[in-house]
Design a protein around this motif. Structure first.
Motif, PDB file in Angstrom:
ATOM      1  N   UNK A   1       0.844  -1.189   0.000  1.00 20.75           N
ATOM      2  CA  UNK A   1       0.000   0.000   0.000  1.00 20.75           C
ATOM      3  C   UNK A   1       0.883   1.244   0.000  1.00 20.75           C
ATOM      4  N   UNK A   2       0.732   2.044  -1.059  1.00 18.48           N
ATOM      5  CA  UNK A   2       1.486   3.278  -1.172  1.00 18.48           C
ATOM      6  C   UNK A   2       0.572   4.461  -1.444  1.00 18.48           C
ATOM      7  N   UNK A   3       1.151   5.628  -1.619  1.00 15.50           N
ATOM      8  CA  UNK A   3       0.355   6.831  -1.883  1.00 15.50           C
ATOM      9  C   UNK A   3      -0.256   6.819  -3.276  1.00 15.50           C
ATOM     10  N   UNK A   4       0.297   6.000  -4.161  1.00 14.22           N
ATOM     11  CA  UNK A   4      -0.174   5.955  -5.543  1.00 14.22           C
ATOM     12  C   UNK A   4      -0.995   4.684  -5.752  1.00 14.22           C
ATOM     13  N   UNK A   5      -2.135   4.812  -6.426  1.00 13.06           N
ATOM     14  CA  UNK A   5      -2.989   3.657  -6.686  1.00 13.06           C
ATOM     15  C   UNK A   5      -2.405   2.798  -7.795  1.00 13.06           C
ATOM     16  N   UNK A   6      -2.646   1.492  -7.717  1.00 15.95           N
ATOM     17  CA  UNK A   6      -2.148   0.578  -8.740  1.00 15.95           C
ATOM     18  C   UNK A   6      -2.727   0.898 -10.120  1.00 15.95           C
ATOM     19  N   UNK A   7      -3.934   1.505 -10.153  1.00 18.45           N
ATOM     20  CA  UNK A   7      -4.583   1.826 -11.435  1.00 18.45           C
ATOM     21  C   UNK A   7      -3.761   2.781 -12.283  1.00 18.45           C
ATOM     22  N   UNK A   8      -2.858   3.530 -11.664  1.00 15.77           N
ATOM     23  CA  UNK A   8      -2.027   4.459 -12.413  1.00 15.77           C
ATOM     24  C   UNK A   8      -1.046   3.739 -13.339  1.00 15.77           C
ATOM     25  N   UNK A   9      -0.875   2.447 -13.135  1.00 14.79           N
ATOM     26  CA  UNK A   9       0.098   1.697 -13.934  1.00 14.79           C
ATOM     27  C   UNK A   9      -0.583   0.672 -14.842  1.00 14.79           C
ATOM     28  N   UNK A  10      -1.900   0.746 -14.985  1.00 10.38           N
ATOM     29  CA  UNK A  10      -2.587  -0.163 -15.890  1.00 10.38           C
ATOM     30  C   UNK A  10      -2.225   0.186 -17.328  1.00 10.38           C
ATOM     31  N   UNK A  11      -2.091  -0.804 -18.202  1.00 13.26           N
ATOM     32  CA  UNK A  11      -1.700  -0.537 -19.605  1.00 13.26           C
ATOM     33  C   UNK A  11      -2.665   0.431 -20.278  1.00 13.26           C
ATOM     34  N   UNK A  12      -2.094   1.428 -20.980  1.00 13.49           N
ATOM     35  CA  UNK A  12      -2.892   2.420 -21.687  1.00 13.49           C
ATOM     36  C   UNK A  12      -3.257   3.631 -20.867  1.00 13.49           C
ATOM     37  N   UNK A  13      -3.020   3.604 -19.557  1.00 12.45           N
ATOM     38  CA  UNK A  13      -3.373   4.758 -18.716  1.00 12.45           C
ATOM     39  C   UNK A  13      -2.488   5.953 -19.053  1.00 12.45           C
ATOM     40  N   UNK A  14      -1.190   5.708 -19.206  1.00 15.07           N
ATOM     41  CA  UNK A  14      -0.251   6.766 -19.563  1.00 15.07           C
ATOM     42  C   UNK A  14       0.673   6.269 -20.674  1.00 15.07           C
ATOM     43  N   UNK A  15       1.124   7.191 -21.492  1.00 12.97           N
ATOM     44  CA  UNK A  15       2.051   6.860 -22.570  1.00 12.97           C
ATOM     45  C   UNK A  15       3.498   6.946 -22.119  1.00 12.97           C
ATOM     46  N   UNK A  16       3.777   7.814 -21.146  1.00 11.45           N
ATOM     47  CA  UNK A  16       5.149   8.013 -20.666  1.00 11.45           C
ATOM     48  C   UNK A  16       5.118   8.186 -19.144  1.00 11.45           C
ATOM     49  N   UNK A  17       6.065   7.552 -18.470  1.00  4.39           N
ATOM     50  CA  UNK A  17       6.277   7.743 -17.030  1.00  4.39           C
ATOM     51  C   UNK A  17       7.637   8.405 -16.834  1.00  4.39           C
ATOM     52  N   UNK A  18       7.689   9.412 -15.966  1.00  3.07           N
ATOM     53  CA  UNK A  18       8.935  10.105 -15.643  1.00  3.07           C
ATOM     54  C   UNK A  18       9.145   9.999 -14.138  1.00  3.07           C
ATOM     55  N   UNK A  19      10.285   9.447 -13.732  1.00  2.00           N
ATOM     56  CA  UNK A  19      10.629   9.299 -12.323  1.00  2.00           C
ATOM     57  C   UNK A  19      11.705  10.318 -11.981  1.00  2.00           C
ATOM     58  N   UNK A  20      11.427  11.164 -11.005  1.00  2.00           N
ATOM     59  CA  UNK A  20      12.343  12.254 -10.670  1.00  2.00           C
ATOM     60  C   UNK A  20      12.725  12.188  -9.197  1.00  2.00           C
ATOM     61  N   UNK A  21      13.970  11.837  -8.918  1.00  2.00           N
ATOM     62  CA  UNK A  21      14.533  11.854  -7.564  1.00  2.00           C
ATOM     63  C   UNK A  21      13.608  11.152  -6.563  1.00  2.00           C
ATOM     64  N   UNK A  22      13.190   9.943  -6.917  1.00  2.00           N
ATOM     65  CA  UNK A  22      12.294   9.172  -6.065  1.00  2.00           C
ATOM     66  C   UNK A  22      12.874   7.784  -5.846  1.00  2.00           C
ATOM     67  N   UNK A  23      12.983   7.370  -4.587  1.00  2.00           N
ATOM     68  CA  UNK A  23      13.542   6.068  -4.261  1.00  2.00           C
ATOM     69  C   UNK A  23      12.587   4.956  -4.674  1.00  2.00           C
ATOM     70  N   UNK A  24      13.140   3.785  -4.874  1.00  3.64           N
ATOM     71  CA  UNK A  24      12.350   2.660  -5.361  1.00  3.64           C
ATOM     72  C   UNK A  24      11.260   2.257  -4.394  1.00  3.64           C
ATOM     73  N   UNK A  25      11.511   2.369  -3.080  1.00  2.00           N
ATOM     74  CA  UNK A  25      10.524   1.899  -2.107  1.00  2.00           C
ATOM     75  C   UNK A  25       9.324   2.831  -1.958  1.00  2.00           C
TER      76      UNK A  25
END
Length: 586
Positions: A210-234
């Motif tokens: 359980x994190x601050x971001x919902x799993x639905x944000x990573x469903x296929x087709x939801x976004x075309x590009x993801x950008x990770x900026x200074x964020x740890x893996x955990x």
């Protein structure tokens, strides 16, 4: 202006101008400016006011004055439509404003507007629409007719919006460490209707699954590009990391990781599924690069020739622009590049210190960049470079950098033109790699939609890499379509269309009151006089025609400008010479 032309053509001064009008100025040249022009020409103006100042004072009328939308938006991206309206006689009332879209049977959005006191124009906001299909869409703002309105034809206003296929949605994930990258990226993309960026600040690590971001944000087709900026893996759960890596491998999304103290190895990404799709090996001890003079991102030969880093017209110009960008404070040190990865740029030009790498993994694409980008946007030369870089990076990550065919693009300077205005056309031709098309001839026509359609050709002229033309909207009001076809050696290489609307400006009907004060000022400026309508006949009869001076301009006629006269003149001279010769006078 028309009177000026007639006066110049007739070579005569206008002795006096008599204007019969309500003097309600709604458009065109300022009447007082025109009055000063006639004063300079010593032309007095007699003004006759028709109507009364109080006409329409108690009338009621709603007029939708303006509409702003697009002009382009991508499918499934939000289109915001704004406008303005005036509502005479409806102070304190609430009006319903509806947004209609072509081919939609009912309104797609609604809002309520309360009319304040003494407001010439009330803004219309809060109307949004998300198109689901591409194409030219006619959008209309409409207010239902109200009881007692003087004119109802002005209760709606329309324009056209081009809905493009393939709108790009980007999710920017920012860790708790402060950075300006997201804000500057949003400013850069704000003028790009084809890209929608959503930002999410993740403040705390995930706990279990359980994190601050919902799993639905990573469903296929939801976004075309993801950008990770200074964020740890955990800060992402393990299932979310797996979903992100799978989306990249399957080509459903692209991924870019920016530099930072919690990025790459220092952020613990080395033991995650995301590390499998990055172009470099990731280890916890990779560390940072922070030399005293800062870090200068330097594209190498591969980068200068790549779509991603092209900022100029050619590699040399691109290198010059990158050299002008300011240095960064530091960068992440990368591990060994993976097989298949391309090094696009290095730290201070040192080959052993790669700073940006790309890779195609599975069907997806990934970028690793060890620094920030926001310092570039803080300089005058850097702002357009920063914007272009981010647009190209997003397009490349989403496989949109190359459509694979020649493209003809038509742009109109306006989508709404009043009768008598002009519409400027700009046509560009590009090949699959973005280079200008050469030896292309454009055939362009404008046709009014309806039965039967009436078309007119428009001549284009070449100016640099563009072809331009102008269409005068002097026909009937209605919907018009422009079609441009590019041909090389008689073969079509591409075509494009665009629609615009021609409307009849009816502001004279919206404001029926007269303006006698303006009439008085015009007469005073020109040394004329205001004349009551009932005294017009007496005024005309009392004009002293003898006092008017007519200026005559001499006209020169040369005999060789008129060949019959010249021939007759030559014959006369010849006959005179023959007589003199016959009688011995020569």
């Amino acid at each position: 202006m028309e009177l000026d032309k007639r006066q110049a053509q007739g070579a005569r001064r206008i002795a006096r101008l008599i204007v019969l009008s309500d003097f309600g100025s709604n458009n065109g040249v300022n009447p007082l400016v025109a009055a000063r022009r006639y004063r300079d020409q010593q032309t007095p103006v007699s003004t006759v006011v028709l109507g009364t100042q109080g006409a329409g004072a108690g009338s009621r009328d709603v007029a939708v004055r303006d509409i702003a939308a697009g002009p382009t938006v991508f499918v499934k991206n939000k289109l915001e439509v704004r406008g303005a309206l005036s509502a005479r006689g409806f102070t304190g009332e609430t009006l319903d404003v509806e947004l209609f879209v072509e081919d939609q049977p009912t309104a797609v959005a609604r809002t309520k507007i309360k009319i304040p006191e003494d407001a010439d124009a009330v803004p219309i906001t809060g109307l949004n629409y998300i198109p689901q299909t591409p194409g030219e869409k006619k959008v209309t703002l409409k207010v239902a007719p109200r009881e007692g309105e003087l004119v109802v034809s002005n209760n709606e206003i329309s324009t056209f919006v081009t809905v493009l296929s393939g709108g790009l949605n980007v999710l920017f994930l920012q860790g708790p460490n402060f950075t300006w990258d997201y804000r500057y990226l949003m400013n850069a993309i704000a003028t790009s209707p084809d890209i929608e960026v959503k930002g999410a600040l993740i403040r705390a690590p995930a706990v279990g699954e359980k994190g601050e971001l919902a799993d639905e944000e990573f469903t296929p087709g939801r976004y075309d590009v993801y950008i990770l900026s200074d964020m740890a893996a955990n800060f992402l759960t393990r299932p979310q990391q797996l979903l992100l890596a799978d989306a990249v491998k399957k080509g459903a999304a692209g991924l870019m990781m920016l530099g930072g103290r919690a990025s790459f190895g220092p952020g613990g990404w080395g033991q995650t599924d995301v590390a499998d799709v990055l172009p470099v090996e990731v280890h916890p001890g990779d560390g940072d690069i922070e030399p005293p003079g800062g870090v200068k991102f330097t594209p190498n030969a591969v980068g200068l020739n790549s779509y991603l880093l092209q900022l100029g017209s050619d590699p040399a110009d691109t290198a010059r622009i990158w050299e002008l960008l300011p240095p960064l404070q530091g960068a992440n040190r990368f591990g060994r590049p993976k097989l298949g990865a391309e090094i696009l740029g290095t730290v201070n030009g040192v080959d052993a210190e790669p700073m940006m790498l790309s890779i195609e993994t599975g069907r997806g694409r990934t970028l690793a960049y060890g620094g920030d980008t926001w310092p570039w946007a803080r300089t005058e030369v850097g702002r357009p470079a920063h914007r272009k870089f981010w647009r190209q990076a997003i397009f490349w990550l989403s496989h949109k950098e190359n459509q694979g065919s020649d493209q003809i693009k038509l742009n109109l300077d306006r989508r709404r033109a009043a009768v008598g205005q002009t519409v400027d056309l700009t046509v560009t031709g590009r090949d699959a790699k973005g280079a200008p098309l050469t030896d292309v001839v454009y055939e362009t026509k404008v046709e009014r939609e309806g039965e039967p359609p009436v078309s007119e050709p428009v001549e284009l002229y070449t100016r640099g890499d563009e072809s331009r033309g102008t269409y005068a909207a002097v026909g009937e009001p209605g919907d018009y379509k422009v079609t441009v076809i590019g041909k090389r050696n008689g073969q079509e290489v591409g075509r494009d269309t665009a629609r615009f609307l021609v409307y009849q400006d009816d502001r004279e009907l919206e404001n029926p009151s007269a303006d006698p004060e303006l009439a008085r000022q015009i007469a005073e400026i020109t040394s004329g006089e205001p004349v009551p309508p009932e005294q017009l006949a007496k005024h005309l009869a009392g004009l002293d025609k003898a006092a008017f001076t007519e200026y005559v301009s001499p006209t020169e006629h040369r005999i060789w400008d008129n060949w019959p006269f010249f021939l007759l003149f030559t014959l006369c001279l010849t006959f005179e010479w023959w007589l003199r010769k016959r009688h011995g006078w020569v």
